[in-house]
Design a protein around this motif. Structure first.
Motif, PDB file in Angstrom:
ATOM      1  N   ASP A  29       0.835  -1.209   0.000  1.00 13.77           N
ATOM      2  CA  ASP A  29       0.000   0.000   0.000  1.00 13.77           C
ATOM      3  C   ASP A  29       0.865   1.254   0.000  1.00 13.77           C
ATOM      4  OD1 ASP A  29      -2.318  -1.506  -0.023  1.00 13.77           O
ATOM      5  OD2 ASP A  29      -2.738  -1.243   2.128  1.00 13.77           O
ATOM      6  N   ILE A  30       1.924   1.262   0.801  1.00 15.17           N
ATOM      7  CA  ILE A  30       2.836   2.420   0.858  1.00 15.17           C
ATOM      8  C   ILE A  30       3.541   2.610  -0.472  1.00 15.17           C
ATOM      9  CG2 ILE A  30       4.970   3.285   1.917  1.00 15.17           C
ATOM     10  CD1 ILE A  30       3.993   1.874   4.541  1.00 15.17           C
ATOM     11  N   VAL A  31       4.077   1.527  -1.034  1.00 15.60           N
ATOM     12  CA  VAL A  31       4.798   1.612  -2.313  1.00 15.60           C
ATOM     13  C   VAL A  31       3.880   2.091  -3.429  1.00 15.60           C
ATOM     14  CG1 VAL A  31       5.995   0.251  -4.085  1.00 15.60           C
ATOM     15  CG2 VAL A  31       6.535  -0.100  -1.662  1.00 15.60           C
ATOM     16  N   HIS A  32       2.671   1.537  -3.503  1.00 12.14           N
ATOM     17  CA  HIS A  32       1.727   1.951  -4.538  1.00 12.14           C
ATOM     18  C   HIS A  32       1.297   3.401  -4.361  1.00 12.14           C
ATOM     19  CE1 HIS A  32       0.670  -2.485  -5.429  1.00 12.14           C
ATOM     20  NE2 HIS A  32       1.498  -2.022  -6.358  1.00 12.14           N
ATOM     21  N   LYS A  33       1.171   3.846  -3.127  1.00 10.26           N
ATOM     22  CA  LYS A  33       0.749   5.227  -2.850  1.00 10.26           C
ATOM     23  C   LYS A  33       1.734   6.242  -3.429  1.00 10.26           C
ATOM     24  CE  LYS A  33      -0.798   8.219   0.888  1.00 10.26           C
ATOM     25  NZ  LYS A  33      -1.055   8.320   2.334  1.00 10.26           N
ATOM     26  N   VAL A  34       3.021   5.898  -3.443  1.00  5.36           N
ATOM     27  CA  VAL A  34       4.029   6.810  -3.982  1.00  5.36           C
ATOM     28  C   VAL A  34       4.369   6.500  -5.445  1.00  5.36           C
ATOM     29  CG1 VAL A  34       5.008   7.339  -1.723  1.00  5.36           C
ATOM     30  CG2 VAL A  34       5.989   5.469  -3.078  1.00  5.36           C
ATOM     31  N   GLY A  35       3.562   5.642  -6.090  1.00  6.31           N
ATOM     32  CA  GLY A  35       3.755   5.359  -7.509  1.00  6.31           C
ATOM     33  C   GLY A  35       4.727   4.245  -7.811  1.00  6.31           C
ATOM     34  N   GLY A  36       5.042   3.442  -6.826  1.00  3.60           N
ATOM     35  CA  GLY A  36       5.997   2.355  -7.025  1.00  3.60           C
ATOM     36  C   GLY A  36       5.356   1.089  -7.558  1.00  3.60           C
ATOM     37  N   VAL A  37       6.196   0.172  -7.957  1.00  2.57           N
ATOM     38  CA  VAL A  37       5.794  -1.125  -8.474  1.00  2.57           C
ATOM     39  C   VAL A  37       6.364  -2.193  -7.543  1.00  2.57           C
ATOM     40  CG1 VAL A  37       6.057  -2.735 -10.399  1.00  2.57           C
ATOM     41  CG2 VAL A  37       5.731  -0.311 -10.847  1.00  2.57           C
ATOM     42  N   CYS A  38       5.554  -3.186  -7.201  1.00  4.77           N
ATOM     43  CA  CYS A  38       5.981  -4.245  -6.288  1.00  4.77           C
ATOM     44  C   CYS A  38       6.268  -5.523  -7.069  1.00  4.77           C
ATOM     45  CB  CYS A  38       4.901  -4.493  -5.238  1.00  4.77           C
ATOM     46  SG  CYS A  38       4.597  -3.046  -4.207  1.00  4.77           S
TER      47      CYS A  38
END
Length: 123
Positions: A29-38
């Motif tokens: 959720d944190i990574v996606h919130k800042v536009g990241g890819v998991c």
């Protein structure tokens, strides 16, 4: 370009050690919130090696944007696979990708045979 966060749900070499329930849900959720890819690394623990789930990420109730897998899919043949969304694949297709074993038809056919057995035997 995408920001990335690579997750290995279990420490495959040191044994299958599950992380705390909900850990990756929070991190994703944190990574996606800042536009990241998991990225889910299923090389060591994918294809049912957790004992309870087919993929390690399933134990955390998340779905990675990219999943890497190898080893069991080749049943001893050098084979690796990357699965992702159409959006991410379209970005990757704009760049030159290089792989030492890329295009090896023998390994590809071997991997396809392994997948057929897994599906047939419902493993």
């Amino acid at each position: 370009m995408f920001k990335t966060f690579k997750s290995e749900i279990h420490n495959g070499v040191g044994g299958a050690v599950e992380l705390a329930p909900g850990y990756f849900k929070l991190v994703y959720d944190i990574v996606h919130k800042v536009g990241g890819v998991c990225i889910g690394d299923e090389v060591q623990i994918g294809f049912g090696r957790t004992g309870s789930h087919y993929w390690g990420f399933e134990t955390q109730g998340i779905v990675p944007d990219i999943v890497t897998m190898a080893k069991r899919i080749g049943n001893g043949l050098p084979l690796g696979v990357v699965v992702t969304t159409p959006e991410i694949a379209s970005v990757l297709a704009q760049k030159i990708q290089f792989n030492t074993f890329g295009g090896n038809h023998v390994c590809f056919v071997g991997g396809l045979a392994v997948l057929r057995v897994i599906v047939k035997e419902k493993r």
